[in-house]
Design an enzyme around this catalytic site. Structure first.
Site, PDB file in Angstrom:
ATOM      1  N   GLY A  19      68.704  15.415 -46.535  1.00 31.10           N
ATOM      2  CA  GLY A  19      68.229  16.325 -47.177  1.00 31.10           C
ATOM      3  C   GLY A  19      68.738  17.775 -47.088  1.00 31.10           C
ATOM      4  NE  ARG A 152      54.165  16.931 -55.130  1.00 33.74           N
ATOM      5  CZ  ARG A 152      54.091  15.972 -55.276  1.00 33.74           C
ATOM      6  NH1 ARG A 152      52.923  15.088 -55.459  1.00 33.74           N
ATOM      7  NH2 ARG A 152      55.028  15.055 -55.888  1.00 33.74           N
ATOM      8  CE1 TYR A 155      55.772  19.587 -49.707  1.00 31.76           C
ATOM      9  CE2 TYR A 155      55.388  20.736 -51.583  1.00 31.76           C
ATOM     10  CZ  TYR A 155      56.251  20.354 -50.487  1.00 31.76           C
ATOM     11  OH  TYR A 155      57.293  20.575 -50.590  1.00 31.76           O
ATOM     12  CE  LYS A 159      56.351  21.996 -47.267  1.00 34.13           C
ATOM     13  NZ  LYS A 159      57.401  22.093 -46.330  1.00 34.13           N
ATOM     14  CB  VAL A 188      65.874  20.062 -53.414  1.00 34.13           C
ATOM     15  CG1 VAL A 188      67.166  19.695 -52.992  1.00 34.13           C
ATOM     16  CG2 VAL A 188      65.140  21.318 -53.265  1.00 34.13           C
ATOM     17  CG  ASP A 189      68.755  14.308 -56.484  1.00 35.21           C
ATOM     18  OD1 ASP A 189      68.126  13.370 -55.726  1.00 35.21           O
ATOM     19  OD2 ASP A 189      69.572  14.064 -57.432  1.00 35.21           O
ATOM     20  N   PRO A 191      66.403  12.610 -50.522  1.00 35.82           N
ATOM     21  CG  PRO A 191      67.889  11.386 -48.716  1.00 35.82           C
ATOM     22  CD  PRO A 191      67.775  12.852 -49.428  1.00 35.82           C
ATOM     23  CB  SER A 192      61.791  12.811 -49.344  1.00 36.11           C
ATOM     24  OG  SER A 192      61.906  14.118 -49.561  1.00 36.11           O
TER      25      SER A 192
END
Ligand code: NAD
Length: 253
Positions: A19, A152, A155, A159, A188-189, A191-192
């Protein structure tokens, strides 16, 4: 050979095996930095090493006080610390379990407290000795910094805490040759993110929904985010501290 923008700098990155962390490690190495890429996943780190043999790697669980202290004792003093590790727990306040809340705060926030306490003394001593400037880059997110998002809870809370931690660091050490800034990417593209899309009830719709909230009509690539890390690591950002640096494709216009 011309010097890179980060030549002479030693940079440690957490969660650097995939990532944004991985792309940042490669970008910093290309600019001449001595990069120490750390991650909990040894196999992924080996793959990074195979691709970029100049990058030093170390397995590190940022949730372990002992492991963080041991690594800090072993490594040379840093110029740049990029605390990238973090996770997404899904759900509203009523859906968020206490375990999700605690894990999110430990991995997303307390890990930065741990890493900073372990590496900051060396960074400050190095900055004082050289008359240079150290840089701490903390991974926050566009989600929580300006804009709230559904599901979220943990999250967004973590953050936002990262931003508070970063501003306190910036304020405490502004006269001591240290800058601290928070990085706030849009979606953002990575893996997660692919994992979150795959685990949705309707993955095709989930991907469309993620893209739809990006005014530019696409997800960010890791290569859209890494240049901001290089900038914050470099002396080009010597007068930048205490900021939340949004790289979000226009979500917060
Ligand atoms: P990712 O989630 O795909 O990869 C995370 C990496 O963290 C993996 O290599 C994993 O092995 C490592 N890791 C997990 N637990 C660890 C631990 N305890 N110690 C050390 N390493 C550990 O990466 P990503 O999506 O690029 O996310 C990186 C950071 O960027 C996170 O803090 C995330 O919250 C933040 N972020 C991501 C997005 C996004 O859309 N992808 C947006 C804004 C912010």
């Amino acid at each position: 050979m011309t010097a890179g923008r980060l030549t002479g700098k030693t940079i440690l990155i957490t969660a650097a095996a995939q990532g944004i962390g991985r792309a940042s490690a490669l970008a910093c190495a290309r600019e001449g930095a001595s990069v120490i890429a750390t991650d909990i996943n040894a196999e992924l780190l080996e793959r990074l090493c195979a691709e970029a043999p100049g990058i030093r790697t170390a397995v590190l669980d940022v949730r372990s006080d002992a492991a963080v202290s041991a690594l800090a004792a072993e490594l040379p003093a840093l110029d740049v610390l990029f605390n990238c590790a973090g996770m997404v727990a899904n759900g509203s306040v009523l859906e968020c379990t206490e375990a999700d809340w605690d894990l999110s705060f430990d991995l997303n926030v307390k890990s930065m407290f741990r890493m900073t306490r372990a590496f900051l003394p060396g960074m400050l001593a190095k900055a004082a000795q050289s008359g240079g400037s150290g840089s701490v880059i903390n991974m926050a997110s566009m989600a929580s910094s300006i804009k709230g998002f559904a599901n979220r809870c943990a999250y967004g809370a973590t953050k936002a805490a990262v931003i508070g931690l970063t501003k306190s660091l910036a304020a405490d050490y502004v006269k001591a040759g240290l800058r601290a800034n928070a990085l706030c990417p849009g979606t953002v593209d990575t893996p997660s993110l692919r994992g979150r899309i795959a685990s949705a009830a309707d993955p095709v719709q989930a991907e469309k929904d993620f893209v739809a909230r990006q005014p530019m009509g696409r997800l960010a690539l890791v290569e859209d985010i890494a240049p901001m890390v290089v900038f914050l690591a470099s002396d080009e950002s010597l007068f930048v501290t205490g900021q939340t640096m949004l790289v979000d494709g226009g979500v917060t216009i």
